[in-house]
Design a protein around this motif. Structure first.
Motif, PDB file in Angstrom:
ATOM      1  N   GLU A 132      25.247  57.630  38.787  1.00  0.00           N
ATOM      2  CA  GLU A 132      25.277  56.444  39.644  1.00  0.00           C
ATOM      3  C   GLU A 132      24.144  55.501  39.227  1.00  0.00           C
ATOM      4  OE1 GLU A 132      25.211  53.444  42.083  1.00  0.00           O
ATOM      5  OE2 GLU A 132      26.888  54.847  42.220  1.00  0.00           O
ATOM      6  N   ARG A 133      24.488  54.242  38.973  1.00  0.00           N
ATOM      7  CA  ARG A 133      23.509  53.264  38.493  1.00  0.00           C
ATOM      8  C   ARG A 133      22.352  53.057  39.474  1.00  0.00           C
ATOM      9  NH1 ARG A 133      25.720  47.285  37.799  1.00  0.00           N
ATOM     10  NH2 ARG A 133      25.993  47.598  40.035  1.00  0.00           N
ATOM     11  N   ASP A 134      22.669  53.036  40.762  1.00  0.00           N
ATOM     12  CA  ASP A 134      21.648  52.820  41.793  1.00  0.00           C
ATOM     13  C   ASP A 134      21.452  54.136  42.547  1.00  0.00           C
ATOM     14  OD1 ASP A 134      19.995  51.890  43.827  1.00  0.00           O
ATOM     15  OD2 ASP A 134      21.056  50.004  44.052  1.00  0.00           O
ATOM     16  N   ASP A 135      21.840  54.191  43.804  1.00  0.00           N
ATOM     17  CA  ASP A 135      21.685  55.409  44.595  1.00  0.00           C
ATOM     18  C   ASP A 135      23.042  55.798  45.163  1.00  0.00           C
ATOM     19  OD1 ASP A 135      20.446  57.497  45.995  1.00  0.00           O
ATOM     20  OD2 ASP A 135      20.106  56.248  47.759  1.00  0.00           O
ATOM     21  N   PHE A 136      23.175  57.044  45.563  1.00  0.00           N
ATOM     22  CA  PHE A 136      24.399  57.489  46.218  1.00  0.00           C
ATOM     23  C   PHE A 136      24.679  56.574  47.418  1.00  0.00           C
ATOM     24  CE2 PHE A 136      22.344  61.633  44.830  1.00  0.00           C
ATOM     25  CZ  PHE A 136      22.980  61.646  43.601  1.00  0.00           C
ATOM     26  N   SER A 137      25.869  56.017  47.479  1.00  0.00           N
ATOM     27  CA  SER A 137      26.325  55.119  48.552  1.00  0.00           C
ATOM     28  C   SER A 137      25.512  53.836  48.658  1.00  0.00           C
ATOM     29  CB  SER A 137      26.347  55.833  49.921  1.00  0.00           C
ATOM     30  OG  SER A 137      25.063  55.943  50.483  1.00  0.00           O
ATOM     31  N   SER A 138      24.937  53.393  47.542  1.00  0.00           N
ATOM     32  CA  SER A 138      24.137  52.164  47.598  1.00  0.00           C
ATOM     33  C   SER A 138      24.997  50.921  47.792  1.00  0.00           C
ATOM     34  CB  SER A 138      23.313  52.004  46.318  1.00  0.00           C
ATOM     35  OG  SER A 138      24.149  51.994  45.174  1.00  0.00           O
ATOM     36  N   GLY A 139      26.293  51.024  47.544  1.00  0.00           N
ATOM     37  CA  GLY A 139      27.172  49.874  47.703  1.00  0.00           C
ATOM     38  C   GLY A 139      27.988  49.944  48.976  1.00  0.00           C
ATOM     39  N   THR A 140      29.295  49.787  48.827  1.00  0.00           N
ATOM     40  CA  THR A 140      30.214  49.714  49.961  1.00  0.00           C
ATOM     41  C   THR A 140      30.159  50.948  50.847  1.00  0.00           C
ATOM     42  OG1 THR A 140      31.682  48.392  48.569  1.00  0.00           O
ATOM     43  CG2 THR A 140      32.626  49.300  50.577  1.00  0.00           C
ATOM     44  N   SER A 141      29.923  52.109  50.274  1.00  0.00           N
ATOM     45  CA  SER A 141      30.033  53.362  51.024  1.00  0.00           C
ATOM     46  C   SER A 141      28.978  53.527  52.108  1.00  0.00           C
ATOM     47  CB  SER A 141      29.976  54.562  50.067  1.00  0.00           C
ATOM     48  OG  SER A 141      31.083  54.542  49.192  1.00  0.00           O
ATOM     49  N   SER A 142      27.899  52.745  52.068  1.00  0.00           N
ATOM     50  CA  SER A 142      26.902  52.799  53.141  1.00  0.00           C
ATOM     51  C   SER A 142      27.066  51.647  54.120  1.00  0.00           C
ATOM     52  CB  SER A 142      25.484  52.748  52.559  1.00  0.00           C
ATOM     53  OG  SER A 142      25.265  51.522  51.885  1.00  0.00           O
ATOM     54  N   LYS A 143      28.041  50.763  53.867  1.00  0.00           N
ATOM     55  CA  LYS A 143      28.158  49.520  54.639  1.00  0.00           C
ATOM     56  C   LYS A 143      29.503  49.398  55.335  1.00  0.00           C
ATOM     57  CE  LYS A 143      24.871  47.277  51.555  1.00  0.00           C
ATOM     58  NZ  LYS A 143      24.607  46.215  50.557  1.00  0.00           N
ATOM     59  N   THR A 145      32.360  50.362  58.627  1.00  0.00           N
ATOM     60  CA  THR A 145      32.372  50.229  60.088  1.00  0.00           C
ATOM     61  C   THR A 145      31.992  51.548  60.755  1.00  0.00           C
ATOM     62  OG1 THR A 145      34.179  48.647  59.773  1.00  0.00           O
ATOM     63  CG2 THR A 145      33.787  49.359  62.016  1.00  0.00           C
ATOM     64  N   LYS A 146      31.758  52.590  59.969  1.00  0.00           N
ATOM     65  CA  LYS A 146      31.347  53.925  60.446  1.00  0.00           C
ATOM     66  C   LYS A 146      32.480  54.651  61.165  1.00  0.00           C
ATOM     67  CE  LYS A 146      27.445  51.994  59.291  1.00  0.00           C
ATOM     68  NZ  LYS A 146      27.114  51.939  57.866  1.00  0.00           N
ATOM     69  N   LEU A 147      33.717  54.216  60.997  1.00  0.00           N
ATOM     70  CA  LEU A 147      34.850  54.866  61.648  1.00  0.00           C
ATOM     71  C   LEU A 147      35.565  55.815  60.696  1.00  0.00           C
ATOM     72  CD1 LEU A 147      36.567  52.040  63.755  1.00  0.00           C
ATOM     73  CD2 LEU A 147      35.364  54.054  64.617  1.00  0.00           C
ATOM     74  N   VAL A 148      36.092  56.899  61.258  1.00  0.00           N
ATOM     75  CA  VAL A 148      36.994  57.812  60.549  1.00  0.00           C
ATOM     76  C   VAL A 148      38.312  57.690  61.292  1.00  0.00           C
ATOM     77  CG1 VAL A 148      37.354  60.171  59.762  1.00  0.00           C
ATOM     78  CG2 VAL A 148      35.028  59.329  60.121  1.00  0.00           C
ATOM     79  N   HIS A 149      39.221  56.880  60.772  1.00  0.00           N
ATOM     80  CA  HIS A 149      40.369  56.493  61.595  1.00  0.00           C
ATOM     81  C   HIS A 149      41.642  56.319  60.774  1.00  0.00           C
ATOM     82  CE1 HIS A 149      40.029  51.897  60.812  1.00  0.00           C
ATOM     83  NE2 HIS A 149      39.346  52.544  59.897  1.00  0.00           N
ATOM     84  N   GLY A 466      40.053  51.032  45.648  1.00  0.00           N
ATOM     85  CA  GLY A 466      40.684  50.751  46.936  1.00  0.00           C
ATOM     86  C   GLY A 466      40.494  51.912  47.902  1.00  0.00           C
ATOM     87  N   GLY A 467      41.340  51.936  48.929  1.00  0.00           N
ATOM     88  CA  GLY A 467      41.265  53.004  49.918  1.00  0.00           C
ATOM     89  C   GLY A 467      40.157  52.759  50.930  1.00  0.00           C
ATOM     90  N   LYS A 468      39.833  53.802  51.692  1.00  0.00           N
ATOM     91  CA  LYS A 468      38.794  53.696  52.719  1.00  0.00           C
ATOM     92  C   LYS A 468      38.120  55.047  52.885  1.00  0.00           C
ATOM     93  CE  LYS A 468      42.138  54.348  56.508  1.00  0.00           C
ATOM     94  NZ  LYS A 468      42.649  53.795  57.779  1.00  0.00           N
ATOM     95  N   TRP A 469      36.992  55.052  53.609  1.00  0.00           N
ATOM     96  CA  TRP A 469      36.199  56.264  53.767  1.00  0.00           C
ATOM     97  C   TRP A 469      37.036  57.422  54.307  1.00  0.00           C
ATOM     98  CZ3 TRP A 469      32.629  59.551  52.883  1.00  0.00           C
ATOM     99  CH2 TRP A 469      31.347  59.188  52.476  1.00  0.00           C
TER     100      TRP A 469
END
Length: 785
Positions: A132-143, A145-149, A466-469
């Motif tokens: 990983e160029r930066d850190d684990f979840s440094s991009g979209t994955s840390s940002k 809506t925090k939902l599992v839906h 694509g996709g979601k968390w």
């Protein structure tokens, strides 16, 4: 006049009712379809072949009864050991043969998709590496809506549009939701979400929709939805706008801590034998011709962004899981290829916890442009969002004030008029880039893919985008299946991840925090926080604190403690101050100003752990401040200097009211726009001191005739007020008819707050005037969630 629309609604309910039967049958069928494979996975999970001991669950052997301290703490390999393996050496630096050095799969990208693919491949018995160029979840994955839906909005579109693909996507997501809650129970939880109803006909309409959502989950369902009348709705959510309220529907979805979930995936993959390295960048792909003369991707050129070292890693195949940055890797393979990512910015805000009930969220199903807005309690704050606007791909995008004001304006529509939300109430704001994708092999490449897409290039580069968390695990399963087929890999086992528990889950229980209190003497809020964020690894965090005395809070308002910084460095590969404040502790996401105030201590602890010299500490402080400007703080914070502090001291606390100040009010104060309170601590002291001069009786009152001299004393230009002083006096319920009438301090203080806000209103008005966003149509994007 009412018959035609009512008939339409009845027909709609009839269609929805018929669809309910289909949904119920579909959910049951999906359960039957999955049942056999789940059983076989559970059996396989208990019986690893001896030859695959490296990939067996090393976390299982360290645990004991739920809630109890593990027998031993498994320690992940050090970063230097991981780098040695990436360089083709043994973990101790010893040489290896080319065959031993080659990986089965190299995964590029350490977000949800990349970490999911790495864990999937490792638990199947493959030799896999992830960079990983930066850190684990440094991009979209840390940002997120925090939902599992599953997506109630997607289900509505599936039913109303008779869209089978949309329906199938919701069904699969609901299945994954249950799995999510099972494999990481301490990082995820069920959350009731309230749908307020302001028109009588919407009550049965939403009821049918919520019941269909429950039924579609089948045996993988969680708590069922229910209806509330008007009084119970207001009792459950007191901040709600009362006017016209009919009642509400409450349905349940999942919620999680996204960045900590991502870190858990990466560390769990390491426990199963994977090589994982953050801050390592792919600078180019390596290709060779195969036996048939075709060019095939067989590795990558890497650079360690910590040391500057460069080398080449070889693998039988490469997976590109870089989210919004997928095109950059794709063009290393095919420079002329058209972009497949259509980036969309999703902005979220965090507000103080008092704006929402502690254990219930809310969904506004109809914003002014037809989207949905979530309002969710999370980690002691309230997450609100999101937007869905066209954007460019960049590492740390900034949320615009226009986007922030749009979300605030939507929130104000459904909250009580008594609940006034200011820009200064926004504790944090971030923009995450959602990688909507186009299929380059589709007939119409302008159309966006509804879910995720797996693309295989002519040279064999496998891209997942694509996709979601919620569906990360299913996406990873499909990707590794495709990669195994494309790379010609012999896979020892089928997918295991439906039953692989993540690090911290094995001995965790929801009552474990009591043992932490009794064993280490930490306060209840800290104990609950540690158990909820680290699972059974909270024992390791407390053990660090117990040895080093690091059970001090980093900030008085939050339960984060010093020992978490050490744990992040020693056990979770944190290498920068931003890694810690944003993705291990989440403080930057909860309260950017609190993160700023905690930053010197975080840097000093990391310097002690990583032996940073003074210039590196200053560099880390500066980079962290730059990051915080992308989290809702103004650029003016970049002007502050970093002072070295001793790791054994806490430093001075700012924000104390000085009653002896003789300063004035800073009326043109851009910083107040970002502050929770209108006034700084010094300004409050100024107002109190000036008021005391005119409070001749010392009873907290002055007379009306004293108001203008008081304003003059603190340099408020009464004659130059845009609306005139009388307007502010009336708003504060101060009558000027009797000059000797008594006025309370609270009235003066409130009036001065209104005056100060009016001086900063020009910028707000400019934002509101330009509050139309370049939003992607919901028909193309799904509405942003």
């Amino acid at each position: 006049m009412w018959r035609q629309p009512t008939a339409k609604k009845i027909l709609r309910y009839g269609a929805a009712g018929s669809a309910t039967v289909a949904v119920a049958y579909g959910g049951y069928s999906y359960y039957r379809q999955q049942k056999h494979s789940i059983g076989s996975l559970l059996r396989l999970d208990r019986a690893y072949p001896q030859s695959m001991a490296l990939n067996a669950d090393q976390l299982e052997s360290t645990s004991m009864a739920l809630g109890q301290r593990p027998h031993a703490f498994w320690s992940p390999p050090t970063r230097s050991e991981m780098i040695n393996e990436l360089k083709g050496l043994g973990r101790d630096g010893s040489p290896r043969t080319d065959q031993e050095a080659e990986f089965d799969i190299l995964v590029i990208g350490g977000g949800a998709s990349g970490a999911g693919c790495t864990l999937d491949a490792a638990t199947r018995g493959l030799r896999v590496a992830m960079v990983e160029r930066d850190d684990f979840s440094s991009g979209t994955s840390s940002k997120s809506t925090k939902l599992v839906h599953g997506g109630v909005r997607y289900l509505q579109k599936a039913i109303m549009g008779l869209d089978y693909e949309q329906w199938k996507m919701v069904r699969e997501a609901l299945h994954e939701r249950k799995t999510f809650l099972k494999i990481a129970p301490y990082l995820s939880n069920e959350l009731p979400i309230l749908l307020p109803v302001y028109k009588w006909w919407q009550l049965p309409y939403f009821w049918v929709g919520c019941k269909m959502y429950d039924l579609l989950a089948g045996k993988q369902g969680i708590t069922g939805s229910y209806a509330l009348g008007r009084s119970k709705t207001l009792e459950s959510f007191p901040m709600l706008r009362e006017e016209g309220l009919v009642g509400s529907l409450v349905y349940f979805d999942g919620q999680h801590n996204d960045a900590r979930m991502n870190a858990a995936l990466a560390v769990t993959a390491a426990a199963h034998g994977a090589v994982v390295a953050n801050h390592v960048e792919v600078t180019d792909l390596v290709k060779e011709k195969d036996s048939e003369g075709r060019e095939r991707v067989c590795g990558a050129k890497l650079r360690d962004n910590e040391t500057g070292d460069e080398w080449t890693v070889r693998a039988k195949g490469v997976i590109n899981a870089t989210g919004p940055f997928s095109d950059a890797i794709l063009k290393m393979d095919e420079p002329q290829m058209s972009d497949i990512v259509a980036p969309s910015s999703g902005v979220h805000l965090v507000l103080p916890s008092y704006f929402s009930p502690k254990n219930m969220g809310m969904l506004d199903p109809a914003t002014t442009d037809g989207r949905v807005v979530f309002f969710l309690p999370w980690e002691g704050g309230v997450v609100a969002g999101t937007t869905d606007t066209v954007c460019k791909v960049e590492a740390d995008p900034k949320p615009s004030e226009t986007e922030i004001e749009w979300i605030l304006s939507e929130i104000r529509r459904f909250l009580s008029p008594e609940v006034k939300i200011r820009r200064g109430d926004v504790l944090s704001a971030w923009s995450g880039i959602r990688p909507l994708v186009r299929d380059p092999k589709a007939a119409n490449t302008k159309d966006l893919v509804r879910n995720h897409m797996i693309h295989v290039s002519d040279a064999g580069l496998v891209t997942i985008a694509g996709g979601k968390w919620t569906t990360y695990r299913e996406m990873a399963k499909e990707t590794v299946d495709k990669a195994a087929e494309e790379f010609g890999l012999s896979v020892p086992r089928p997918c295991q991840t439906e039953s692989i528990r993540l690090i911290g889950s094995h001995a965790w229980s929801d009552k474990m925090f009591i043992k932490l209190i009794q064993t280490f003497g930490v306060d209840a809020e800290v104990a609950k926080h540690l158990a909820h964020n680290y699972g059974d690894r909270a024992w390791a965090v407390c053990a660090l604190a117990d040895r080093g005395g690091d059970a001090q809070r980093l900030h008085a308002r939050y339960p984060f403690v010093d020992a978490e910084v050490r744990y992040a460095v020693q056990y979770e590969y944190a290498l920068s101050a931003v890694d810690v404040i944003a993705r291990r502790l989440r403080l930057a996401f909860l309260d950017a100003q609190a993160a700023r105030e905690s930053l010197p201590r975080v840097v000093s602890i990391m310097a002690d752990e990583l032996k940073w010299p003074a210039d590196r500490q200053k560099q880390e402080h500066r980079k962290a401040l730059q990051f915080l400007t992308t989290m809702g703080l103004p650029d003016s914070i970049l002007n502050e200097d970093y002072e070295l502090i001793d790791v054994g001291t806490g430093g001075e606390r700012s924000g104390v009211v000085n009653l002896h100040t003789t300063g004035t009010l800073n009326l043109v104060d851009p910083a107040s726009y970002y502050r929770r309170g209108v006034f700084s601590a010094d300004e409050i002291g100024t107002i109190l001191s000036a008021f005391a001069e005119f409070d001749v009786h010392g009873d907290g009152h002055i007379e009306v005739k004293d108001i203008e001299p008081l304003l003059a004393a603190i340099k408020v230009p009464a004659a130059g007020l845009a609306q005139g002083l009388n307007t502010y006096l009336e708003a504060a319920k101060i009558s000027v008819a009797d000059p000797a009438a008594s006025v309370e301090f609270e009235q003066i203080f409130g009036m001065l707050g209104d005056i100060k806000e009016s001086f900063n209103a020009k910028a707000k008005e400019e934002i509101k005037a330009d509050a139309k966003l370049n939003q992607i149509p919901t028909s193309r994007s799904g509405g942003g969630v």
